[in-house]
Scaffold this active site. Structure first.
Site, PDB file in Angstrom:
ATOM      1  N   GLY A  22       0.800  -1.222   0.000  1.00 60.65           N
ATOM      2  CA  GLY A  22       0.000   0.000   0.000  1.00 60.65           C
ATOM      3  C   GLY A  22       0.829   1.267   0.000  1.00 60.65           C
ATOM      4  N   TYR A  23       0.122   2.399   0.202  1.00 57.15           N
ATOM      5  CA  TYR A  23       0.703   3.740   0.120  1.00 57.15           C
ATOM      6  C   TYR A  23       1.453   3.851  -1.217  1.00 57.15           C
ATOM      7  CZ  TYR A  23       1.499   8.196   2.350  1.00 57.15           C
ATOM      8  OH  TYR A  23       1.446   9.533   2.677  1.00 57.15           O
ATOM      9  N   HIS A  28       4.624   1.338  -8.141  1.00 57.14           N
ATOM     10  CA  HIS A  28       3.607   0.275  -8.087  1.00 57.14           C
ATOM     11  C   HIS A  28       2.714   0.335  -9.328  1.00 57.14           C
ATOM     12  CE1 HIS A  28       4.270   1.148  -3.654  1.00 57.14           C
ATOM     13  NE2 HIS A  28       4.487  -0.159  -3.690  1.00 57.14           N
ATOM     14  N   ASP A 141      13.727  -3.522  -5.210  1.00 57.99           N
ATOM     15  CA  ASP A 141      13.949  -4.585  -4.223  1.00 57.99           C
ATOM     16  C   ASP A 141      14.594  -5.759  -4.955  1.00 57.99           C
ATOM     17  OD1 ASP A 141      12.687  -3.272  -1.961  1.00 57.99           O
ATOM     18  OD2 ASP A 141      10.844  -3.490  -3.109  1.00 57.99           O
ATOM     19  N   SER A 176      10.012   5.190  -3.280  1.00 54.79           N
ATOM     20  CA  SER A 176       9.820   4.219  -2.210  1.00 54.79           C
ATOM     21  C   SER A 176       8.759   4.770  -1.275  1.00 54.79           C
ATOM     22  CB  SER A 176      11.134   4.034  -1.436  1.00 54.79           C
ATOM     23  OG  SER A 176      10.870   3.420  -0.193  1.00 54.79           O
TER      24      SER A 176
HETATM   25  O1  PAF Z   1       7.805  -5.353  -1.985  1.00 51.81           O
HETATM   26  C1  PAF Z   1       6.858  -5.310  -1.181  1.00 51.81           C
HETATM   27  O2  PAF Z   1       6.097  -4.317  -1.117  1.00 51.81           O
HETATM   28  C2  PAF Z   1       6.614  -6.471  -0.243  1.00 51.81           C
HETATM   29  O3  PAF Z   1       7.816  -7.035   0.177  1.00 51.81           O
HETATM   30  C3  PAF Z   1       5.682  -7.546  -0.834  1.00 51.81           C
HETATM   31  C4  PAF Z   1       6.288  -8.191  -2.055  1.00 51.81           C
HETATM   32  C5  PAF Z   1       4.336  -6.918  -1.204  1.00 51.81           C
HETATM   33  C6  PAF Z   1       5.431  -8.648   0.194  1.00 51.81           C
HETATM   34  O4  PAF Z   1       4.836  -8.153   1.338  1.00 51.81           O
END
Ligand code: PAF
Length: 284
Positions: A22-23, A28, A141, A176
């Site tokens: 979220g956020y 995303h 990540d 981020s």
């Molecule tokens: O990258 C993330 O935001 C988290 O590590 C994930 C993959 C949603 C797992 O909680």
């Protein structure tokens, strides 16, 4: 969710998933767009996964804004958002965890014991619950991406993984959710992170082949700002994540540093075999 996913599967509808905490930011949303044309239904999950946070970490203050997230996901073309509760994901009696050996040990693994096991466990649960055929993750990540790739292969999971490039602010700072913690002054200081990586990219393609020398240069750019506390600078093989001494082909340069109390991570692949473009907006 499990019943709905089973229904979709019976109807032959394929689901693509972007797992998130979220956020949301543009990083995303770019992953949602990556699913375009790869599935019938684009979906996201929003779940701040407690088991991937250490005792002294920011679970309690992790930013949340579900209403805004839902709007952004709808605009990005998401037809389904799964927002489970921690009590449903981890009812009392929950005892299983997924451990991806070796890849979880270097870099963030040294400083966040249990973190990647928490990530792998929740991602496997999300895959099983949603029955997604494709899922997208960000390369900011990077270690997480490699661990999930390994898990999918080792456990024969029927999920195709897609990886999206790191999306950056105008001045090069990687997007981020945790950037929200930075004060304006810290936000400015945080530019040292992309700056150090861009320096490494340039020098590795021009004249420096020795990883120790690159690592020293990166650390000194970071620590030229007194508010920055370096956690690690690692130069590793991009697949095995094992340390590299020389930039022969591609090398992953990964950095974790605190700016004030905010922990930032970033990475870049450098070396003559890398196709990495310069980080836009960064002057070294
Ligand atoms: O990258 C993330 O935001 C988290 O590590 C994930 C993959 C949603 C797992 O909680």
């Amino acid at each position: 969710m499990a019943e709905y996913a089973a229904d979709l599967q019976r109807q032959g509808v394929t689901l693509g998933l972007v797992p998130t905490m979220g956020y949301l930011h543009e990083g995303h949303l770019s992953l949602v767009r990556l699913l375009e044309g790869r599935c019938d239904l684009k979906a996201a999950s929003i779940f701040v996964n407690p088991i991937q946070f250490g005792q002294d970490e920011d679970l309690g203050r992790y930013p949340r804004d579900e209403e805004r997230d839902l709007e952004l996901l709808a605009e990005a073309g998401c037809g389904l958002v799964f927002c489970p509760d921690a009590a449903d994901m981890y009812p009392s009696g929950f005892r299983t965890s997924v451990e991806v050996d070796t890849l979880s040990q270097p870099m963030c693994g040294r400083f966040r014991p249990g973190h990647f096991s928490g990530v792998a466990t929740v991602v496997l649960k999300l895959f099983n619950l949603t029955r997604c055929s494709v899922a997208a993750f960000g390369l900011k990540d990077y270690q997480q991406a490699q661990i999930l790739r390994r898990m999918v292969e080792d456990l024969n999971l029927p999920v195709e993984l897609l990886f999206g490039e790191t999306i950056r602010e105008q001045d090069g700072l990687a997007l981020s959710t945790r950037n929200a913690y930075l004060s304006p002054r810290e936000r400015e200081t945080a530019q040292a992170v992309p700056k150090a990586l861009e320096w490494a990219r340039r020098r590795a393609s021009e004249d420096i082949r020795d990883c120790t020398e690159l690592s020293r240069g990166i650390s000194s750019i970071l620590t030229s700002r007194p508010e920055v506390r370096v956690q690690y600078v690692e130069l590793v093989d991009p697949e095995s994540l094992e340390p590299r001494n020389q930039v022969g082909e591609r090398v992953l340069v990964a950095v974790a540093a605190f700016v004030g109390t905010t922990r930032l991570i970033d990475n870049l692949i450098v070396g003559p075999g890398s196709t990495m473009k310069p980080i836009h907006g960064v002057n070294v």
